[in-house]
Design a protein around this motif. Structure first.
Motif, mmCIF file in Angstrom:
data_model
loop_
_atom_site.group_PDB
_atom_site.id
_atom_site.type_symbol
_atom_site.label_atom_id
_atom_site.label_comp_id
_atom_site.label_asym_id
_atom_site.label_seq_id
_atom_site.Cartn_x
_atom_site.Cartn_y
_atom_site.Cartn_z
ATOM 1 N N SER A 55 0.819 -1.219 0.000
ATOM 2 C CA SER A 55 0.000 0.000 0.000
ATOM 3 C C SER A 55 0.850 1.266 0.000
ATOM 4 O O SER A 55 0.355 2.356 -0.262
ATOM 5 C CB SER A 55 -0.931 0.009 1.219
ATOM 6 O OG SER A 55 -0.219 0.362 2.392
ATOM 7 N N ASN A 83 -0.671 -2.012 -4.817
ATOM 8 C CA ASN A 83 -1.024 -0.875 -3.954
ATOM 9 C C ASN A 83 -2.543 -0.687 -3.861
ATOM 10 O O ASN A 83 -3.013 0.357 -3.454
ATOM 11 C CB ASN A 83 -0.309 0.405 -4.418
ATOM 12 C CG ASN A 83 -1.005 1.077 -5.589
ATOM 13 O OD1 ASN A 83 -1.823 0.462 -6.283
ATOM 14 N ND2 ASN A 83 -0.693 2.335 -5.821
ATOM 15 N N GLY A 85 -4.510 -3.178 -2.376
ATOM 16 C CA GLY A 85 -5.027 -4.064 -1.332
ATOM 17 C C GLY A 85 -5.112 -5.524 -1.728
ATOM 18 O O GLY A 85 -5.702 -6.330 -1.010
#
Ligand code: ZN
Length: 292
Positions: A55, A83, A85
């Motif tokens: 993330s 990034n 999730g």
């Protein structure tokens, strides 16, 4: 409750914080790989770290690979995240297990091993990936990753990762947090954080009790002025596809494919991250030969 991550920053620039609940995605990994209780804890901690680290990347196409290679019975733990999730992971020996510690806790350090290397490999779309690497400290994973950030990025952090296993060996609660100290912090603030961490319950217990990532940040950093910057759903998600597997077969080269056609007449490729099986018959393989 859905798994999610929140990212916050202290308004006075003293620290940055990431907190995540990952119970569902760790349970998904356990079912996929049929991991032993200690292996679920090890992989679950690594998945939690990986999804938080992912993330932090800027671009949608950036890919983070976290590789933990210790000398313990689980072998190598590999986690891949983006990034947005999405995270997936695999271990060499999912059924490997070790006796619990004398305090009753799962002995993740022993399963992973205390000698070895932890590496983060970031593919940021540049020619060369960005690689950070350091020696394992304890095999307990949180400490190892905190050391990795210190060694490879000179970034001091407090990291906690926890997985609680239920009586039926499913994942009861999982999650973690990264607190990254920024140049604006002073010794007194650091002491405050250390005291709060010491006084608070283990991260997996907090999540079991129903604390959200927001609650966890309040619990640990209530003395700071934290602004929540964003919230992101987290999922165990494998992005494999027939097309990607086909590209892997193409990369094997003409001779290899010709051998497969001659010897087996077909190929079955299993994705190690999600166990999806891809079948290629003689005709498919002949078409692959055309593309090589
Ligand atoms: Zn897959």
């Amino acid at each position: 409750m859905k798994d999610y991550l929140i990212r916050g920053i202290d308004r006075l620039g003293r620290l940055r914080v990431f907190a995540a609940t990952t119970t569902n995605l760790v349970e998904h990994a356990r079912v996929t790989h049929n991991t032993s209780p200690t292996a679920t804890a090890a992989l679950g901690r690594a998945l939690t770290a990986g999804v938080i680290m992912g993330s932090m990347m800027k671009n949608e196409k950036d890919i983070l690979t976290l590789k933990i290679s210790g000398d313990g019975p689980i072998g190598t733990i590999l986690v891949v995240s983006d990034n947005k999730g999405n995270v997936k992971g695999v271990v060499d020996h999912p059924s490997a297990d070790v006796p619990s510690r004398s305090d009753g806790k799962l002995d993740v350090g022993r399963l992973v091993g205390r000698n070895g290397v932890v590496a983060s490999i970031m593919d940021l779309g540049l020619r060369e990936p960005y690689v950070g690497q350091s020696s394992l400290v304890s095999g307990e994973i949180a400490e190892d990753i905190a050391n990795l950030y210190l060694v490879s990025e000179q970034q001091p952090s407090a990291i906690a990762l926890g997985v609680l296993i239920d009586k039926d060996i499913s994942c009861k609660a999982a999650g973690g947090y990264f607190i990254q100290l920024l140049p604006g912090i002073d010794d007194q603030d650091i002491e405050k954080i250390e005291e709060r961490i010491k006084a608070s319950l283990p991260i997996s217990t907090m999540i079991e009790q129903g604390l959200t990532p927001e609650d966890i940040i309040m619990e640990l950093l209530g003395d700071f002025d934290i602004e929540i910057l964003n919230k992101m759903d987290l999922n165990y998600n494998c992005n494999c596809s027939r097309d990607k597997i086909r590209k892997v077969l193409i990369s094997l080269g003409r001779e290899e494919i010709e051998d497969i056609i001659e010897e087996d007449g077909k190929a079955e490729v299993v994705c190690h991250f999600c166990n999806t099986k891809y079948q290629f018959n003689k005709e498919d393989l002949a078409k692959i030969l055309v593309d090589i």
